[in-house]
Design an enzyme around this catalytic site. Structure first.
Site, PDB file in Angstrom:
ATOM      1  N   HIS A 116      -5.623  -3.233  -2.370  1.00  0.00           N
ATOM      2  CA  HIS A 116      -5.409  -2.335  -3.409  1.00  0.00           C
ATOM      3  C   HIS A 116      -5.366  -3.044  -4.881  1.00  0.00           C
ATOM      4  O   HIS A 116      -5.378  -2.208  -5.799  1.00  0.00           O
ATOM      5  CB  HIS A 116      -4.058  -1.772  -3.384  1.00  0.00           C
ATOM      6  CG  HIS A 116      -3.925  -1.009  -1.925  1.00  0.00           C
ATOM      7  ND1 HIS A 116      -4.088   0.258  -1.791  1.00  0.00           N
ATOM      8  CD2 HIS A 116      -3.710  -1.529  -0.676  1.00  0.00           C
ATOM      9  CE1 HIS A 116      -4.109   0.625  -0.609  1.00  0.00           C
ATOM     10  NE2 HIS A 116      -3.948  -0.497   0.312  1.00  0.00           N
ATOM     11  N   LYS A 157     -11.368   0.838  -0.728  1.00  0.00           N
ATOM     12  CA  LYS A 157     -10.683   1.212  -1.685  1.00  0.00           C
ATOM     13  C   LYS A 157     -11.425   1.159  -3.109  1.00  0.00           C
ATOM     14  O   LYS A 157     -12.301   2.169  -2.889  1.00  0.00           O
ATOM     15  CB  LYS A 157      -9.301   0.265  -1.983  1.00  0.00           C
ATOM     16  CG  LYS A 157      -8.709  -0.219  -0.864  1.00  0.00           C
ATOM     17  CD  LYS A 157      -7.960   0.637   0.153  1.00  0.00           C
ATOM     18  CE  LYS A 157      -7.151   0.128   1.009  1.00  0.00           C
ATOM     19  NZ  LYS A 157      -7.059   0.686   2.250  1.00  0.00           N
ATOM     20  N   SER A 209       0.868  -1.334  -0.086  1.00  0.00           N
ATOM     21  CA  SER A 209      -0.078  -0.054  -0.037  1.00  0.00           C
ATOM     22  C   SER A 209       0.740   1.359   0.055  1.00  0.00           C
ATOM     23  O   SER A 209       0.351   2.323  -0.508  1.00  0.00           O
ATOM     24  CB  SER A 209      -0.903  -0.085   1.157  1.00  0.00           C
ATOM     25  OG  SER A 209      -0.112  -0.173   2.445  1.00  0.00           O
TER      26      SER A 209
HETATM   27  C1  LIG Z   1      -3.020  -3.600   2.494  1.00  0.00           C
HETATM   28  C2  LIG Z   1      -4.144  -3.512   3.127  1.00  0.00           C
HETATM   29  N1  LIG Z   1      -4.731  -4.260   3.908  1.00  0.00           N
HETATM   30  C3  LIG Z   1      -5.823  -3.937   4.688  1.00  0.00           C
HETATM   31  C4  LIG Z   1      -6.207  -2.766   5.043  1.00  0.00           C
HETATM   32  C5  LIG Z   1      -7.197  -2.561   5.676  1.00  0.00           C
HETATM   33  O1  LIG Z   1      -8.385  -2.008   5.265  1.00  0.00           O
HETATM   34  P1  LIG Z   1      -9.585  -1.420   5.873  1.00  0.00           P
HETATM   35  O2  LIG Z   1      -9.463  -0.023   5.385  1.00  0.00           O
HETATM   36  O3  LIG Z   1     -10.759  -1.836   5.229  1.00  0.00           O
HETATM   37  O4  LIG Z   1      -9.686  -1.517   7.113  1.00  0.00           O
HETATM   38  C6  LIG Z   1      -5.582  -1.808   4.063  1.00  0.00           C
HETATM   39  C7  LIG Z   1      -6.006  -0.429   4.440  1.00  0.00           C
HETATM   40  O5  LIG Z   1      -5.414   0.594   4.481  1.00  0.00           O
HETATM   41  C8  LIG Z   1      -4.614  -2.020   3.474  1.00  0.00           C
HETATM   42  O6  LIG Z   1      -3.901  -0.993   2.500  1.00  0.00           O
END
Ligand SMILES: Cc1ncc(COP(=O)(O)O)c(C=O)c1O
Length: 422
Positions: free
Chosen positions: A214, A245, A185
């Site tokens: 992502h 996202k 991310s």
């Molecule tokens: C790679 C990744 N996994 C999980 C999450 C967590 O997602 P959520 O925003 O739905 O809690 C994010 C969020 O930033 C992320 O970038």
């Protein structure tokens, strides 16, 4: 002698105050209004270059209409966990539609993506099990690993050879799994899933868990994500995604075989002990899924925008971290400089986000820019122009760095000196 529990808070308190006093505190910015690609902050219209709304669907008429209709039918909240009283027909329909989309027999919807990783990894890995985890995995994976009782073995970032070596060198009495982000991310780098799947083929006891937060909607011929991009859809055992996202909503899911999903459904504590997403959020995710499945124009525009942004940033000599995603993170180095630069970009009409420890090592701060299908060419040109205007004062062109920044060792602490330089 016993200490006051709050002593550390009092000691820490001065750190953010210093940054605030310097007018460079870049976090918790108040967004007064949003049109997706543009937002208003402090009464000023900014181009949003820091969102994960890649397909721009938060403002798509079908997505908004679906959320409004669900709100009218179910009200504003579910007031309980899915397990007991918070499971509407929309949550169930969303799971069915997601299963069809990702090509897995079953899915399970949680209230956030963070909770998916925390709950799933937390309940699956037990004391004799081994988790082989990419060194740059998302915080929710790291916390899921901590929550589990499994043994965590980190392998070098996106390095399948190191993963294989660690698996070969680790005696494991229980089960084993490779856990990786599909798209990382902070930088937009992607996992070498073909090689990781090859490791699994050679080690049949090893399972693979991919976080495609992502990638879904963005990667692959039909938007089915990073596993479609690498053509390994059938070979990943568990796939997770989030609605925060490209799905233009809030919530997350994990997909896999029925027995495993049933186990997670009955063991994952964040699912049991936290309220479900509002029906309006489920409806928005259903509609976004329909749009991304039927309107490829958004994805195509996103990639055109991304290519335009990359070309422009390269042309002005920015140091872009390795990325294959609509995330282009620019090297800055010192945290104070990154915070100050973030605010200077705001002054020039651009909302980008700093990335600093603990998301990256100390001294490896970045400015993360991300692109959306809903950006216009003029928006992206304005983002590039703002970076160009600030690149010399902030010394962030590749030519300003004496050595390749990626080879620099991590520093030992936050460097805020730039905040106090004249
Ligand atoms: C790679 C990744 N996994 C999980 C999450 C967590 O997602 P959520 O925003 O739905 O809690 C994010 C969020 O930033 C992320 O970038």
């Amino acid at each position: 002698m016993a200490k006051d529990l709050f002593e550390k808070c009092h000691e820490f308190y001065q750190q953010p105050q210093l940054v605030k006093a310097a007018g460079a505190y870049p976090f918790f910015q108040e967004i007064e209004e949003s049109a997706g690609a543009h937002v208003h902050c402090h009464g000023k219209r900014l181009i949003m270059a820091g969102s994960n709304n890649y397909l721009g669907l938060t403002h798509h008429p079908r997505v908004k209409a679906a959320a409004v209709a669900a709100l009218e039918r179910y009200g504003t909240g579910c007031s309980g966990s899915r397990f007991l009283n918070g499971n509407t027909s929309l949550h169930v329909q969303l799971e069915r539609n997601l299963a069809r989309f990702v090509g897995k027999p079953e899915t399970l919807v949680f209230s956030t993506g963070f909770m998916v990783n925390h709950g799933t990894i937390g309940c699956l890995f037990e004391s004799e099990d081994c988790i082989f985890s990419d060194a740059d995995n998302h915080a929710s994976i790291i916390d899921g690993c901590r929550q589990s009782r499994g043994r965590v073995i980190r392998y070098a970032h996106a390095d399948a050879a190191d993963c294989r070596a660690k698996i070969d060198a680790t005696p494991c009495a229980g089960g084993a799994g490779i856990v990786t982000d599909g798209v990382f991310s902070m930088t937009g780098n992607i996992a070498p899933l073909r090689e990781l799947v090859a490791i699994k083929r050679a080690h049949p006891h090893v399972r693979i868990y991919v976080d495609d937060a992502h990638g879904l909607g963005v990667f692959g011929e039909t938007g089915r994500g990073i596993t479609e991009h690498w053509d390994v859809q059938g070979e990943v055992d568990l796939l997770m995604g989030t609605f925060s996202k490209s799905f233009a909503s809030i919530g997350g899911f994990v997909a896999g075989e029925p027995e495993v999903i049933e186990y997670i459904r009955h063991k994952a504590r964040p699912l049991w002990f936290s309220a479900s997403i509002p029906a309006a959020s489920a409806a928005a995710a259903i509609a976004a899924l329909e749009v991304m499945s039927t309107e490829s124009t958004h994805r195509e525009q996103l990639w055109r925008n991304c290519a335009f942004a990359r070309h422009g940033l390269e042309e002005i000599g920015m140091y872009i971290m390795p990325s294959k995603a609509p995330i282009l993170a620019l090297w800055v180095g010192a945290e104070g400089k990154a915070f100050k630069l973030t605010m200077a970009l705001r002054d020039l009409g651009v909302f980008a986000t700093p990335v600093a420890y603990p998301a990256v090592p100390y001294g490896h701060a970045l400015i993360r820019t991300s692109y959306m299908a809903s950006h216009t060419t003029e928006d992206i040109a304005a983002i590039i122009k703002a970076f160009d205007a600030l690149a010399d004062p902030y010394q962030i062109r590749t030519t300003h760095f004496a050595q390749d920044p990626a080879t620099l060792p991590p520093a030992d602490y936050y460097d805020l000196s730039a905040l106090f330089a004249s």
